[in-house]
Scaffold this active site. Structure first.
Site, PDB file in Angstrom:
ATOM      1  NE  ARG A 119     114.921  92.431  27.298  1.00 27.18           N
ATOM      2  CZ  ARG A 119     116.086  92.852  26.815  1.00 27.18           C
ATOM      3  NH1 ARG A 119     116.672  93.916  27.316  1.00 27.18           N
ATOM      4  NH2 ARG A 119     116.676  92.232  25.809  1.00 27.18           N
ATOM      5  CG  ASP A 132     118.302 105.721  29.106  1.00 25.56           C
ATOM      6  OD1 ASP A 132     118.545 104.514  29.330  1.00 25.56           O
ATOM      7  OD2 ASP A 132     119.077 106.467  28.460  1.00 25.56           O
ATOM      8  CB  SER A 133     120.844 110.292  30.449  1.00 30.15           C
ATOM      9  OG  SER A 133     121.707 109.243  30.078  1.00 30.15           O
ATOM     10  CG  ASP A 148     120.842  96.809  32.567  1.00 27.17           C
ATOM     11  OD1 ASP A 148     122.017  96.461  32.833  1.00 27.17           O
ATOM     12  OD2 ASP A 148     120.295  96.579  31.467  1.00 27.17           O
ATOM     13  CB  CYS A 202     127.221  95.175  31.702  1.00 29.31           C
ATOM     14  SG  CYS A 202     127.249  96.946  31.451  1.00 29.31           S
TER      15      CYS A 202
HETATM   16  N1  SAH Z   1     118.181  97.837  30.526  1.00 27.72           N
HETATM   17  C1  SAH Z   1     118.374  98.186  29.151  1.00 27.72           C
HETATM   18  C2  SAH Z   1     119.822  98.450  28.805  1.00 27.72           C
HETATM   19  C3  SAH Z   1     120.487  99.549  29.608  1.00 27.72           C
HETATM   20  S1  SAH Z   1     121.922 100.174  28.849  1.00 27.72           S
HETATM   21  C4  SAH Z   1     117.733  97.109  28.273  1.00 27.72           C
HETATM   22  O1  SAH Z   1     117.259  96.095  28.794  1.00 27.72           O
HETATM   23  O2  SAH Z   1     117.702  97.288  27.061  1.00 27.72           O
HETATM   24  C5  SAH Z   1     122.317 101.537  29.844  1.00 27.72           C
HETATM   25  C6  SAH Z   1     121.488 102.790  29.611  1.00 27.72           C
HETATM   26  O3  SAH Z   1     121.867 103.749  30.592  1.00 27.72           O
HETATM   27  C7  SAH Z   1     121.657 103.489  28.282  1.00 27.72           C
HETATM   28  O4  SAH Z   1     120.419 103.574  27.636  1.00 27.72           O
HETATM   29  C8  SAH Z   1     122.151 104.925  28.639  1.00 27.72           C
HETATM   30  O5  SAH Z   1     121.552 105.920  27.824  1.00 27.72           O
HETATM   31  C9  SAH Z   1     121.697 105.057  30.055  1.00 27.72           C
HETATM   32  N2  SAH Z   1     122.443 105.952  30.941  1.00 27.72           N
HETATM   33  C10 SAH Z   1     123.798 106.067  31.070  1.00 27.72           C
HETATM   34  N3  SAH Z   1     124.115 106.910  32.074  1.00 27.72           N
HETATM   35  C11 SAH Z   1     122.935 107.335  32.601  1.00 27.72           C
HETATM   36  C12 SAH Z   1     122.590 108.209  33.690  1.00 27.72           C
HETATM   37  N4  SAH Z   1     123.538 108.782  34.440  1.00 27.72           N
HETATM   38  N5  SAH Z   1     121.294 108.401  33.963  1.00 27.72           N
HETATM   39  C13 SAH Z   1     120.323 107.806  33.208  1.00 27.72           C
HETATM   40  N6  SAH Z   1     120.593 106.962  32.189  1.00 27.72           N
HETATM   41  C14 SAH Z   1     121.879 106.735  31.878  1.00 27.72           C
END
Ligand code: SAH
Length: 408
Positions: A220, A261-262, A311, A351
């Protein structure tokens, strides 16, 4: 002391201090869940002390490779002191720190994160579960804190035949009277950390993992530096969760961020983080949507972004899922590369334990070819230093990423 004897030739990985014994390597020997066993070679030579796990395909996780070491309360005290002592020597600019990172800290199955004055732990193996109560007391003693929340509610527990468990393990979590703090629901499980000077809140009871993705801390900061240097004006933060990268982008002076995000609760926290850090709400738009569909829509509408973060969640938990996951990674990376403005920056991550850094590189390279986009790798990204990988246990390395600059 019960012993577990290995099949001929199966001692090699333990001799290299790799901490796992797979069920297929065991000739004989049984114990109760989490019980300490002596692991020995087919000839009876001592290899390790480890925790037996009847249910898991990882049948024993090694505690120690030293025959003279006793696996008792003092052993765990020493291991915790070593793990916590290491963190005090790391350049971490945050009050959120991973204190114990499982195998990498010689404590297989134990994960402990510190968020300010609150600890949150996961006990993911039969061995960690067996020593839970002692470890809980030792964690409080070693940190001088009084509150420890347990988030042992991951799928890893199912493989160990352990039930999901979460709740306060130590301390009740005082509800303070500060009603205008960002405390939703179970107020006492919510806390705030400062990461690189950015204020971020989290809920250890409701959040993902132990509440927050500490492993992305350094990335970040790197993202923020890149955006500032490039003078980027628009950012698409895909899989934003609670908006760590969103805050990093706004701090860099970006005019406009879209956070996708979902998860609705995660997005609520994104909006609150924008306000908490003193940024105008209009500079960020939250989209409760599927990332893949959103990328396609933007592409169709002709919208472009100066920088994009990808991510995603773990598409491939193990190597067995790698092929399908590879297609999913390639697809979002292809779309993101097309959506970038000329000269734009992509921070892309995986990840997935089942996808190596090398394979990830190949997948993203394939995405570039399919997108018809040329890009330079300007930085390789990995998990923060409080999520260390040991020399003997490369499997611990799960977070990998690339920073790419789109070439004209
Ligand atoms: N970048 C973030 C962490 C991401 S974790 C940070 O720095 O804190 C992955 C995220 O993807 C989760 O919040 C989850 O809700 C979201 N997610 C999972 N599948 C998804 C999709 N198909 N579309 C949008 N968001 C999704």
């Amino acid at each position: 002391m019960k012993s577990v004897r290995l099949l001929p030739g199966k001692e090699r990985s333990l001799l290299r201090r790799h901490p796992w014994v797979f069920a297929g390597s065991v000739a004989r020997g049984k114990a109760d869940a989490g019980e300490t066993v002596r692991v020995e070679s087919h000839e009876g030579r001592f290899l390790a002390w480890g925790a037996y796990s009847a249910a898991s395909s990882i049948r024993v996780r090694a505690w120690s490779f030293d025959e003279a070491e006793r696996i008792d309360t003092a052993f765990f005290e020493r291991r915790l002191a070593r793990a916590i002592g290491l963190r005090s020597r790391l350049p971490i600019q945050s009050s959120g720190v991973r204190l114990v990172h499982g195998e990498a800290d010689g404590l297989p199955g134990l994960v402990v994160d510190r968020y300010g004055d609150l600890l949150c732990a996961q006990f993911l193996s039969a061995g960690a579960e067996r020593w839970k109560s002692i470890l809980a007391d030792q964690l409080l003693a070693a940190t001088g804190l009084s509150r420890l929340y347990e988030r042992s509610d991951t799928s890893a527990r199912l493989l160990e035949d352990l039930p999901a468990q979460s709740g306060w393990l130590r301390g009740q979590g005082q509800v303070d009277g500060d009603s205008d703090s960002d405390c939703g629901g179970d107020g006492d499980t919510t806390t705030q950390i400062s990461e690189h000077g950015w204020l971020l809140t989290l809920d250890v009871a409701q959040g993902h993992k132990t509440g927050f993705y500490l492993d992305q801390r350094d990335n970040r900061a790197a993202f923020s530096r890149w955006l500032k240097h490039l003078g980027a004006q628009s950012v698409l933060n895909c899989y934003s969760y609670t908006g760590g990268f969103t805050v990093a982008a706004l701090a860099a002076g970006v005019a406009e961020v879209v956070s996708v995000d979902s998860s609705a609760p995660a997005l609520q926290r994104v909006a609150s983080h924008v306000a908490l850090n003193g940024f105008e709400a209009s500079r960020n738009t939250c989209m409760d949507a599927d990332v893949n569909a959103t990328l396609r829509q933007y592409l169709q509408s002709g919208r472009r972004f100066d920088a994009i973060v990808l991510d995603p969640p773990k598409f491939a938990p193990t190597a067995a899922h790698a092929e399908r996951a590879a297609r999913a990674y390639k697809d979002i990376n292809r779309l993101a590369l097309m959506l970038l403005s000329p000269g734009g920056l992509l921070f892309t991550f995986s990840c997935s334990g089942g996808i190596s850094a090398d394979l990830f590189h190949k997948i993203v390279a394939g995405a570039g070819i399919d997108a018809g986009v040329n890009a330079a790798i300007v930085q390789r990204l990995e998990g923060a230093c409080d999520h260390p990988t040991t020399l003997e246990f490369p499997e611990g390395e799960y977070l990998k990423g690339l920073a790419l600059l789109k070439l004209g």
